[in-house]
Design a protein around this motif. Sequence first.
Motif, PDB file in Angstrom:
ATOM      1  N   GLY A  89       0.815  -1.218   0.000  1.00  0.00           N
ATOM      2  CA  GLY A  89       0.000   0.000   0.000  1.00  0.00           C
ATOM      3  C   GLY A  89       0.841   1.256   0.000  1.00  0.00           C
ATOM      4  O   GLY A  89       0.499   2.257  -0.655  1.00  0.00           O
ATOM      5  N   PHE A  90       1.974   1.215   0.707  1.00  0.00           N
ATOM      6  CA  PHE A  90       2.885   2.361   0.739  1.00  0.00           C
ATOM      7  C   PHE A  90       3.432   2.665  -0.658  1.00  0.00           C
ATOM      8  O   PHE A  90       3.494   3.831  -1.069  1.00  0.00           O
ATOM      9  N   VAL A  91       3.823   1.626  -1.390  1.00  0.00           N
ATOM     10  CA  VAL A  91       4.366   1.832  -2.743  1.00  0.00           C
ATOM     11  C   VAL A  91       3.300   2.429  -3.662  1.00  0.00           C
ATOM     12  O   VAL A  91       3.580   3.347  -4.446  1.00  0.00           O
ATOM     13  N   ILE A  92       2.068   1.938  -3.555  1.00  0.00           N
ATOM     14  CA  ILE A  92       0.978   2.487  -4.373  1.00  0.00           C
ATOM     15  C   ILE A  92       0.744   3.956  -4.028  1.00  0.00           C
ATOM     16  O   ILE A  92       0.579   4.806  -4.914  1.00  0.00           O
ATOM     17  N   GLY A  93       0.754   4.284  -2.735  1.00  0.00           N
ATOM     18  CA  GLY A  93       0.555   5.672  -2.319  1.00  0.00           C
ATOM     19  C   GLY A  93       1.652   6.589  -2.826  1.00  0.00           C
ATOM     20  O   GLY A  93       1.380   7.730  -3.241  1.00  0.00           O
ATOM     21  N   THR A  94       2.895   6.121  -2.782  1.00  0.00           N
ATOM     22  CA  THR A  94       4.010   6.933  -3.279  1.00  0.00           C
ATOM     23  C   THR A  94       3.879   7.175  -4.778  1.00  0.00           C
ATOM     24  O   THR A  94       4.194   8.266  -5.270  1.00  0.00           O
ATOM     25  N   ALA A  95       3.393   6.161  -5.512  1.00  0.00           N
ATOM     26  CA  ALA A  95       3.154   6.340  -6.948  1.00  0.00           C
ATOM     27  C   ALA A  95       2.076   7.399  -7.190  1.00  0.00           C
ATOM     28  O   ALA A  95       2.177   8.193  -8.139  1.00  0.00           O
ATOM     29  N   LEU A  96       1.068   7.446  -6.341  1.00  0.00           N
ATOM     30  CA  LEU A  96       0.033   8.477  -6.465  1.00  0.00           C
ATOM     31  C   LEU A  96       0.623   9.868  -6.219  1.00  0.00           C
ATOM     32  O   LEU A  96       0.236  10.839  -6.880  1.00  0.00           O
ATOM     33  N   CYS A  97       1.557   9.965  -5.273  1.00  0.00           N
ATOM     34  CA  CYS A  97       2.243  11.249  -5.050  1.00  0.00           C
ATOM     35  C   CYS A  97       3.002  11.677  -6.300  1.00  0.00           C
ATOM     36  O   CYS A  97       3.013  12.856  -6.667  1.00  0.00           O
ATOM     37  N   ALA A  98       3.646  10.706  -6.941  1.00  0.00           N
ATOM     38  CA  ALA A  98       4.397  11.006  -8.158  1.00  0.00           C
ATOM     39  C   ALA A  98       3.488  11.473  -9.290  1.00  0.00           C
ATOM     40  O   ALA A  98       3.921  12.218 -10.177  1.00  0.00           O
ATOM     41  N   LEU A  99       2.238  11.042  -9.271  1.00  0.00           N
ATOM     42  CA  LEU A  99       1.285  11.405 -10.325  1.00  0.00           C
ATOM     43  C   LEU A  99       0.517  12.686 -10.016  1.00  0.00           C
ATOM     44  O   LEU A  99      -0.240  13.158 -10.865  1.00  0.00           O
ATOM     45  N   SER A 100       0.705  13.255  -8.834  1.00  0.00           N
ATOM     46  CA  SER A 100      -0.122  14.386  -8.381  1.00  0.00           C
ATOM     47  C   SER A 100       0.021  15.603  -9.292  1.00  0.00           C
ATOM     48  O   SER A 100       1.117  16.156  -9.432  1.00  0.00           O
TER      49      SER A 100
END
Length: 436
Positions: A89-100
Amino acid sequence: MPKKQKATFTSYEWFIVAVITFIQFTVILDFMVLSPLSAFLLKEMKIGPDQFSLVVSAYAFSAGASGLLAAGFADKFDRKRLLMFFYTGFVIGTALCALSPTYEFLLLARIFTGIFGGVIGSIAFAIITDLFKLEVRGRVMGFVQMAFAVSQVIGLPVGLYLANAFDWHAPFWLIVAVSIPAGVVILIYMRPINAHLKLKTKENPFLHLFHTLTKSDYLKGFAATALLATGGYMLMPLGAAYSTENLGLTKEELPILYLVTGLFTIFFGPLSGRLADKVGKYKVFVGGCVIAMAMVGWYTNLGITPLWVLILINVILFAGLTARMIAASALITAIPYPADRGAYMGVNSSIQQISGGIAAFFAGLIVVQPQIQSVENGLAVTKSGPLENYPLLGIVVMASLVATIILFWGVDRMVTRKIAAAPAMNTEKVPVVIAE
């Protein structure tokens, strides 16, 4: 007399230390990279210190809330499975930050990341407590806390380079890229860690959480933890903006500052851990706090400062903060009983995250950045001025350091009495049970 711990770890124990250190590196980097990115985000997103601090606080608050919800279940599952679930879940969340694309999206992405990332540290500490005796936990914590330094030496300079070369999204993609292989290694090579399941299996998870929250000894530890993260959460989020706006550093000099500071901190981590095991964890904790207080008082009252002076201050400051955190972490692991370790670490991590989020939020209220009106080429121009009220922020941080010295004195006495009364309960590790 408890049996003396062997001088070296087994190859599998070294593997556990390395794995936990690396995943802590990725989680810490995900949090720390926001601090230097403040120099980019304040301008690119046209936000103020209060809004940026909210991004930091949002992660902490969501991490704290999820940690509390997960704490009751932490001792009901194999710790490896829990680690894999939350790290994914942490990796998915970090990817969302990268897409922000916007401030609002980034804020929501940080909340999502905090829900998963904030629980990982408590699981890691529970694993350490299960597998390593108290006599060597300072040493283990010294290596694990190296993740903080390595994130400065490798992660932050590279992240800042990518942010300068591309944009502020790039550092988050870097974290995703190195986290995925780490998850695969954990999945394949880490053994199940489930011996604690035989100690308590029938209690309802919510009753387990309630009992953990209401034990008097545990409450003392929670109270001490509440102020432990204040210094870092108050100083770090706006540290890059303070360095560029008030101290005269350029964005190109920021990676050098973090690189040199991190190199020294890599050395201080294991040294502090060995020292804590040898001379006493509380003594090292107090020494670290005193050093940190002196440096905070100096740092928060600086004007335009040469890079080499700022490096010197940061090196000494982080030496103190590192010693403080390693010694405190080792003391905290001695508080819970084996059957409560996962729940206790979960609640403890949540309290640390929530108190850190509150600290970051109030730091954003204390520090302000006025807008200065000027005329350039006959046109009215609005520019951001230097950050104000940083000396006041330093006073608040120093007061919190004094408070933690007092609170951890009580924790140290409690742990000492507990070890004297039941040495085996605190010095013997819980054996690993390998699932068939």
